[in-house]
Design a protein around this motif. Structure first.
Motif, PDB file in Angstrom:
ATOM      1  N   ARG A 143       0.836  -1.046   0.140  1.00 56.07           N
ATOM      2  CA  ARG A 143       0.036  -0.132  -0.089  1.00 56.07           C
ATOM      3  C   ARG A 143       0.830   1.010  -0.076  1.00 56.07           C
ATOM      4  O   ARG A 143       0.629   2.190  -0.645  1.00 56.07           O
ATOM      5  CB  ARG A 143      -0.950   0.027   1.162  1.00 56.07           C
ATOM      6  N   ALA A 189     -13.311   1.959  -4.038  1.00 60.90           N
ATOM      7  CA  ALA A 189     -13.638   0.618  -3.218  1.00 60.90           C
ATOM      8  C   ALA A 189     -12.664   0.682  -2.218  1.00 60.90           C
ATOM      9  O   ALA A 189     -11.994  -0.401  -1.953  1.00 60.90           O
ATOM     10  CB  ALA A 189     -13.372  -0.536  -4.186  1.00 60.90           C
ATOM     11  N   ASP A 193     -16.981   3.147  -1.320  1.00 59.66           N
ATOM     12  CA  ASP A 193     -17.397   1.667  -1.364  1.00 59.66           C
ATOM     13  C   ASP A 193     -18.815   1.338  -1.296  1.00 59.66           C
ATOM     14  O   ASP A 193     -19.777   2.234  -0.995  1.00 59.66           O
ATOM     15  CB  ASP A 193     -16.537   0.955  -0.077  1.00 59.66           C
TER      16      ASP A 193
END
Ligand SMILES: C[S@@+](CC[C@H](N)C(=O)[O-])C[C@H]1O[C@@H](n2cnc3c(N)ncnc32)[C@H](O)[C@@H]1O
Length: 237
Positions: A50, A69, A90
């Protein structure tokens, strides 16, 4: 249990509206255990992936970045640590309810983003491309909400090309992960679907072409951790 095994081994992956609803229901279900299982499945490597992905945005302090998302918001937190200004979206109410981030979160569909044109300097997307029903529509929406020169980076699971690593990846993701999902998250179906769903993801070069068709330039792709993770990026023309 018999039903789970049948679904895991033989059912074809869902498509269209069925995929849209099943994916939403599945994430609603796994949400409470999602973070814990994520750390376990990735052997703790997802944090580094990440960080790397946010770095690939190449944006400065104060950049407005949409986490598409967003799930429970791990990438939102990583964006905040780079002093970007994250907003998450999301469609799973369960994932949003289990989110831990302080970033503002919106419930909505990636194929119909509730944001104005050019609203963001960057869009980031972690482990979700393969869950979308119509990738080209989603890419069109990402291009619409990005300002010219804005950046898009996606991180997703991939299958290594090296035969040895590919075998190890299969043992882990198709053998151990569904078992762990059944034991620890009481949901073998979901943790069998997640590795199988990599089959939805087109090859990296095809993704890059689709991004170019949606209005991106300088598209790039590379893998991490022996090819088990893919990073795709582009700049809004
Ligand atoms: C594997 S999770 C990834 C979550 C988060 N990005 C991360 O890195 O941990 C995939 C997420 O995609 C979301 N998702 C799937 N299809 C979506 C859609 N059409 N619109 C919005 N979210 C969607 C799911 O609800 C789920 O939270």
């Amino acid at each position: 249990m018999t039903v789970s095994v049948r679904v895991m081994r033989h059912d074809p992956l869902p498509e269209g509206d069925e995929k849209f609803r099943e994916v939403e229901r599945m994430f609603d279900r796994v949400a409470p255990d999602y973070d814990r299982m994520n750390r376990l499945i990735s052997l703790g490597l997802d944090r580094g992936w990440r960080r790397h992905t946010v770095g690939e945005l190449g944006l400065g302090t104060g950049a407005r970045v949409l986490d598409l998302a967003c799930g429970t918001g791990d990438l939102c937190d990583e964006l905040a640590s780079f002093e970007h200004v994250p907003v998450g979206i999301d469609y799973s109410a369960g994932m949003l309810a289990s989110a831990h981030t302080r970033a503002p979160l919106v419930r909505g569909d990636a194929a119909q983003l509730p944001f104005r044109d050019h609203a963001f300097d960057g869009v980031i997307c972690g482990f979700a491309l393969r869950n979308f029903v119509e990738l080209t529509r989603v890419f069109g929406e990402i291009a619409r909400v990005l300002r010219p020169g804005g950046r898009f980076v996606a991180l997703d699971a991939a299958v290594p090309t090296n035969p040895l690593l590919r075998a190890g990846n299969a043992i882990w993701f198709r053998g151990a992960v569904p078992l762990l999902g059944r034991l620890l998250a009481r949901d073998g179906d979901a943790y069998s679907y997640l590795p199988r769903s990599t089959a939805y993801l087109p090859p990296a070069a095809v993704l890059a072409d689709a991004l170019e068709e949606a209005g991106f330039v300088e598209t790039r792709h590379h893998t991490l951790t022996g090819g088990s993770v893919l990073v795709v990026s582009g700049t809004r023309a």
